[in-house]
Write a protein that holds these residues in place. Structure first.
Motif, PDB file in Angstrom:
ATOM      1  N   UNK A 656       0.849  -1.189   0.000  1.00 53.98           N
ATOM      2  CA  UNK A 656       0.000   0.000   0.000  1.00 53.98           C
ATOM      3  C   UNK A 656       0.886   1.241   0.000  1.00 53.98           C
ATOM      4  N   UNK A 657       0.427   2.267  -0.657  1.00 50.77           N
ATOM      5  CA  UNK A 657       1.095   3.567  -0.502  1.00 50.77           C
ATOM      6  C   UNK A 657       0.101   4.543   0.099  1.00 50.77           C
ATOM      7  N   UNK A 658       0.610   5.477   0.881  1.00 52.78           N
ATOM      8  CA  UNK A 658      -0.247   6.360   1.671  1.00 52.78           C
ATOM      9  C   UNK A 658       0.302   7.779   1.666  1.00 52.78           C
ATOM     10  N   UNK A 659      -0.535   8.715   2.085  1.00 50.84           N
ATOM     11  CA  UNK A 659      -0.103  10.105   2.211  1.00 50.84           C
ATOM     12  C   UNK A 659       0.249  10.734   0.891  1.00 50.84           C
ATOM     13  N   UNK A 660       1.235  11.626   0.919  1.00 54.37           N
ATOM     14  CA  UNK A 660       1.632  12.353  -0.283  1.00 54.37           C
ATOM     15  C   UNK A 660       2.342  11.470  -1.299  1.00 54.37           C
ATOM     16  N   UNK A 661       2.673  10.248  -0.921  1.00 49.97           N
ATOM     17  CA  UNK A 661       3.194   9.296  -1.907  1.00 49.97           C
ATOM     18  C   UNK A 661       2.107   8.908  -2.902  1.00 49.97           C
ATOM     19  N   UNK A 662       0.856   9.189  -2.568  1.00 57.81           N
ATOM     20  CA  UNK A 662      -0.267   8.969  -3.480  1.00 57.81           C
ATOM     21  C   UNK A 662      -0.564  10.251  -4.247  1.00 57.81           C
ATOM     22  N   UNK A 663      -0.824  11.327  -3.491  1.00 59.88           N
ATOM     23  CA  UNK A 663      -1.091  12.636  -4.088  1.00 59.88           C
ATOM     24  C   UNK A 663      -0.984  13.685  -2.993  1.00 59.88           C
ATOM     25  N   UNK A 664      -0.789  14.939  -3.399  1.00 54.24           N
ATOM     26  CA  UNK A 664      -0.632  16.023  -2.437  1.00 54.24           C
ATOM     27  C   UNK A 664      -1.943  16.259  -1.693  1.00 54.24           C
ATOM     28  N   UNK A 665      -1.926  16.035  -0.372  1.00 57.18           N
ATOM     29  CA  UNK A 665      -3.118  16.280   0.447  1.00 57.18           C
ATOM     30  C   UNK A 665      -2.680  16.998   1.725  1.00 57.18           C
ATOM     31  N   UNK A 666      -3.003  16.458   2.894  1.00 58.01           N
ATOM     32  CA  UNK A 666      -2.564  17.118   4.122  1.00 58.01           C
ATOM     33  C   UNK A 666      -2.245  16.077   5.190  1.00 58.01           C
ATOM     34  N   UNK A 667      -1.881  16.560   6.375  1.00 57.39           N
ATOM     35  CA  UNK A 667      -1.445  15.683   7.458  1.00 57.39           C
ATOM     36  C   UNK A 667      -2.566  14.734   7.866  1.00 57.39           C
ATOM     37  N   UNK A 668      -3.767  15.266   8.005  1.00 48.81           N
ATOM     38  CA  UNK A 668      -4.878  14.419   8.430  1.00 48.81           C
ATOM     39  C   UNK A 668      -5.123  13.297   7.430  1.00 48.81           C
ATOM     40  N   UNK A 669      -5.113  13.618   6.150  1.00 47.53           N
ATOM     41  CA  UNK A 669      -5.336  12.596   5.125  1.00 47.53           C
ATOM     42  C   UNK A 669      -4.271  11.513   5.199  1.00 47.53           C
ATOM     43  N   UNK A 670      -3.018  11.922   5.433  1.00 49.89           N
ATOM     44  CA  UNK A 670      -1.919  10.959   5.509  1.00 49.89           C
ATOM     45  C   UNK A 670      -2.103  10.007   6.692  1.00 49.89           C
ATOM     46  N   UNK A 671      -2.484  10.567   7.829  1.00 48.38           N
ATOM     47  CA  UNK A 671      -2.660   9.752   9.031  1.00 48.38           C
ATOM     48  C   UNK A 671      -3.889   8.854   8.907  1.00 48.38           C
ATOM     49  N   UNK A 672      -4.931   9.366   8.295  1.00 49.50           N
ATOM     50  CA  UNK A 672      -6.141   8.562   8.076  1.00 49.50           C
ATOM     51  C   UNK A 672      -5.854   7.401   7.125  1.00 49.50           C
TER      52      UNK A 672
END
Length: 681
Positions: A656-672
C-alpha cells in the motif's frame, strides 16, 4: 481514592460529577437532519466511557426557526429531537458521565438564506462581520416568541434525560442584548442601563425556570469581559457575574473572555498554536472568587499539568479540555492509570474548528478516529497472528503506519532517507509559532519506541532491501517533492524556487519576492512571513478568487497579524504563465482565467507553491512483487473493513502507498490513510 486534584468528585447541586474534567460545548457538525444520531452519540460515548465527568454537548443547539444553524447544529426547536437526545444521554449515563446541552438563539450570528429563509433578528442593526447577515432590529413580538422558544427547548432537553443546560451568552442573541456594542434598542431592553441590557437574558432564565423547575441544572456560558473598547469591561463583567449569582436561579457560571464577531476576535477567545496556553484562566479564577459560584472554563488548556493547576489553585471547579479530548478521548483513563506520558497531545492546529467554519465536520489533525468512532478505533486491537511490516518513510503517514502496526503486535521496520523523522512537519516547524506540530512526530516516535519499532535512518530503501526482509506487508510513505510545473504552460525550473526552499533556509529571500500560490495551504504564507520578516517586498499571488483557502479562518489570523505592518500585498485572480531572466532580475508573465489580459512584472525572486508530486518510484518497482498489485478495495476502506484484494497469487506481500506518496493532500489525510489500511493487517 486518588489524591490527584483532577480526579476528585465535585458536587453540582444534586449531581455528583466523578472528576473535574469536562468537554465544553462544541458542535462537531455531525448531526443528520439536525438530529444527534448514531455518529454524534458514538463521539460523546467514546469520551464518556474513558472517564470524562461531564459532556456539554452542542455548540449550540438552536431554539428557534429564525436561528438557522450555520454549521449543522442540533435543532432543539423540533419535538423529534427528544428521542435522539435520550439515546445520547442514556449512552453517556451508562458510563457515569453527566450530560448537558448548550441552547442558543444565534441572533445576527447566522444567515438569512439558510433553513426557512427567515430574516435574522438582533438587538443590533449592524451585521456581524463573520456571518454577514444584516439583521432586523428585534420587535416586542419577537422577544416574546423567542423567550417561549427557549423554554420549549429546555423542556425538550429535560424530557430527553439531560442533566441540565447552559445558555450561550457570548456573541449570540442573549449577549447581543447585554453588550453595549450590540444593543441599539430603546425602552425596557435598551442600552441605557445595565439592568435593561440584562433584562432579556434574565427573562429567558425566568421562563426556563418556570418550565423545568428548580431541580434541573441551568448555567450560563458568557463573556465577562469583551476585551474591546466600548464593550463590557472586566469591572462590569464582574458586576454582571455577581448579579447572575444573586438571582439564585443559576447553578454554574462558564466564563469566557473576549468576543467572537470576527476571526481575530474568535482566535483570541480560542487560541491556536503558537499562542499562550490558558490565557484567560486567572480571569476565570477572579470571577469565581468574586461570586463564589461553581465556575467552569475552557480556552486552550491542552495539558494535564495546567488543568491540575486550575483545580488545585482554586481557580476553577471544572476544567474544560475540549480540543484535547478530540486529540485523545482517553485522557482521564490515562491519568487514572498513571499513563499521562501516553496521552496524544493536542497541537493547537485547530483543524477541528476551522473545518466547521467552512461547512465541514470537525476532525482532529492527527487523530483520524475522532468523529469516526463507528468505523475507526481509538485503541488498536492486537492481531491474532504476528507479521512483519516494512514501512518506507518516517513522516506523519509512515510513523502512524508504524505505530498502528506495532500496537497490533507486529514486527515493524522503518526505512527513512533523512537522519531524522518528521517529513514535511519538520518544515512546518521552522516557523516558531508552529513548533507544536512536532508533537505529532514526537508522540509517534515515543509510541514506536515503546513497541520496539526498528528504524533505519539515512537509508535509501531499494527493492532488494525490502524483499530480503521477507515482509508480510509493505507501506510506502515516501511523500512527495514540490511541483514546479505551472498549470497548462509549464516553466523553466531554473528561474524559480519553491516555498520549501525559503522555509528550510536553503535559499535566502531577495529584495522583491513574488510568491505564487496554487495550493492555498500554509507553505505559501510561511514563506511570505519569513520573507517579509527579512525585509523583502512581498506579493502573494493566486489564480483563485480568495487566497489561502486551505489555511482557513482561525489559522489565518496569526499570519495576517504578522504581515499587516510589512510590505506585503495580496493579488487574486492572476495566473503565473511563465518566468524569464531579465538581467539580474526576473520577468513574470501574468495572466488571468477571466480574460485574455496578460502583463509582465519584474521581481528579484519568484517562489512557487503548487503542491507536491509523489515520490513513487519504489512503489511502482515493488508492485509486481505484491499480492494485491498495490490495489485498494475502496468499499472496504470506507467501511473500515480489512483489505483482502488478491490480484497476484504468487506475490510476496501486501503493498500500500499512503499520504503524499499517493497525491498532495494534508497531514490528516496521511494519518487517516495509515490508520484505516494498517489497523486490520
Amino acid at each position: 481514592m486518588s489524591k490527584d486534584p483532577l480526579l476528585q468528585p465535585y458536587q453540582l447541586k444534586h449531581l455528583t460529577l466523578k472528576n473535574r474534567i469536562m468537554t465544553t460545548s462544541h458542535e462537531p457538525a455531525y448531526p443528520v437532519d439536525g438530529m444527534p444520531k448514531e455518529r454524534y452519540r458514538a463521539y460523546h460515548e467514546e469520551r464518556a466511557k474513558a472517564g470524562v465527568a461531564l459532556a456539554m454537548t452542542a455548540g449550540s443547539a438552536a431554539v428557534s426557526k429564525d436561528s438557522p444553524p450555520v454549521f449543522n447544529n442540533i435543532l432543539a426547536y423540533k419535538d423529534e429531537v427528544v428521542p435522539w437526545i435520550r439515546d445520547l444521554t442514556d449512552s453517556c449515563h451508562e458510563h457515569g458521565c453527566a450530560v448537558m446541552i448548550q441552547l442558543t438563539h444565534l441572533g445576527r450570528r447566522t444567515a438569512w438564506n439558510k433553513g426557512d429563509w427567515l430574516p435574522s433578528v438582533s438587538s443590533s442593526k449592524h451585521r456581524e462581520p463573520a456571518h454577514r447577515a444584516f439583521p432586523k432590529l428585534i420587535e416586542d413580538w419577537d422577544i416574546e416568541r423567542i423567550i417561549g422558544d427557549f423554554a420549549d427547548a429546555a423542556e425538550r432537553m429535560q424530557a430527553g434525560g439531560m442533566d441540565g443546560i447552559e445558555l450561550q451568552v457570548y456573541g449570540h442573541l442573549l449577549d447581543q442584548f447585554w453588550s453595549p456594542l450590540t444593543n441599539d434598542l430603546s425602552g425596557p431592553y435598551g442600552a441605557d442601563t445595565l439592568e435593561n441590557r440584562l433584562r432579556f437574558p434574565m427573562d429567558v432564565l425566568d421562563a426556563i425556570r418556570k418550565r423545568v423547575g428548580e431541580d434541573f441544572i441551568v448555567g450560563f456560558r458568557y463573556t465577562a469581559d469583551e476585551a474591546q473598547k466600548g464593550g463590557i469591561t472586566e469591572e462590569e463583567g464582574i458586576e454582571i457575574s455577581k448579579r447572575l449569582a444573586a438571582t439564585n436561579k443559576l447553578d454554574f457560571l462558564n466564563v469566557i473572555r473576549g468576543r467572537i464577531h470576527t476571526d481575530p476576535a474568535m482566535t483570541d477567545i480560542i487560541p491556536v498554536q503558537g499562542m499562550a496556553n490558558a490565557p484567560h484562566l486567572d480571569f476565570a479564577g477572579r470571577v469565581k472568587a468574586a461570586t463564589g459560584m461553581p465556575t467552569f472554563h475552557a480556552a486552550k488548556i491542552p495539558d494535564v499539568a495546567t488543568a491540575r493547576h486550575a483545580v488545585q489553585a482554586g481557580l476553577l471547579d471544572m476544567v474544560g479540555m475540549t480540543r484535547a479530548h478530540m486529540a485523545d478521548p482517553h485522557i482521564v483513563r490515562k491519568i487514572s492509570e498513571g499513563r499521562e506520558h501516553d496521552i496524544r497531545p493536542c497541537v493547537g492546529a485547530t483543524y477541528c474548528l476551522d473545518r466547521i467554519y467552512q461547512a465541514g465536520e470537525a476532525l482532529c489533525i492527527h487523530n483520524a478516529a475522532t468523529g469516526r468512532e463507528l468505523t475507526m478505533p481509538h485503541e488498536i486491537a492486537v492481531a491474532r497472528q504476528k507479521r512483519r511490516v516494512v514501512v518506507i518513510g518516517a513522516g506523519p503517514a509512515g510513523l502512524e503506519a508504524a505505530r498502528v502496526a506495532a500496537m497490533r503486535g507486529h514486527e515493524v521496520i522503518v526505512f527513512e532517507l533523512q537522519p531524522d523523522p518528521g517529513g514535511q512537519i519538520r518544515l512546518i516547524a521552522q516557523t516558531p509559532r508552529r513548533r507544536e506540530m512536532m508533537a505529532i512526530i514526537d508522540w509517534r516516535m515515543a509510541q514506536c519506541a515503546a513497541h520496539d519499532v526498528v528504524f533505519r535512518f539515512n537509508t535509501w530503501a531499494e527493492v532488494n532491501d525490502i524483499i530480503e526482509l521477507n515482509p508480510d506487508a509493505v507501506i510506502v510513505a515516501t511523500g512527495g517533492l514540490p511541483n514546479t510545473e505551472l498549470f497548462e504552460t509549464g516553466t523553466d525550473a531554473k528561474h524559480i524556487i519553491t516555498a520549501w526552499d525559503l522555509i528550510s533556509g536553503d535559499i535566502k529571500p531577495a529584495n522583491s519576492v513574488l510568491i505564487y500560490d496554487e495550493s492555498g495551504d500554509h507553505a505559501a504564507l510561511q514563506a511570505a512571513e519569513l520573507a517579509a520578516a527579512a525585509g523583502s517586498k512581498v506579493e502573494i499571488m493566486t489564480p483563485d478568487r480568495t487566497f489561502a483557502p486551505e489555511v482557513m479562518a482561525m489559522n489565518l489570523v496569526p499570519y495576517m497579524r504578522a504581515l499587516q505592518d510589512k510590505d506585503v500585498t495580496f493579488t487574486v485572480t492572476r495566473r503565473l504563465l511563465g518566468v524569464e531572466q531579465a538581467g539580474n532580475r526576473l520577468n513574470a508573465l501574468i495572466g488571468t482565467d477571466y480574460s485574455d489580459h496578460v502583463d509582465t512584472k519584474e521581481y528579484d525572486q519568484v517562489v512557487v507553491n503548487y503542491g507536491t508530486l509523489p515520490l513513487d518510484d519504489l512503489y511502482f518497482d515493488l508492485k509486481p512483487f505484491s499480492t494485491n498489485l498495490g490495489a485498494v478495495d475502496y468499499d472496504a476502506l470506507i467501511d473500515g473493513a480489512p483489505q483482502k484484494a488478491l490480484r497476484n497469487p504468487d506475490g510476496l506481500f501486501q503493498l500500500f502507498r499512503i499520504g503524499d506518496a499517493v497525491s498532495a493532500r494534508n497531514i490528516h489525510a496521511a494519518i487517516y490513510d495509515a490508520l484505516r489500511l494498517v489497523k486490520d493487517i
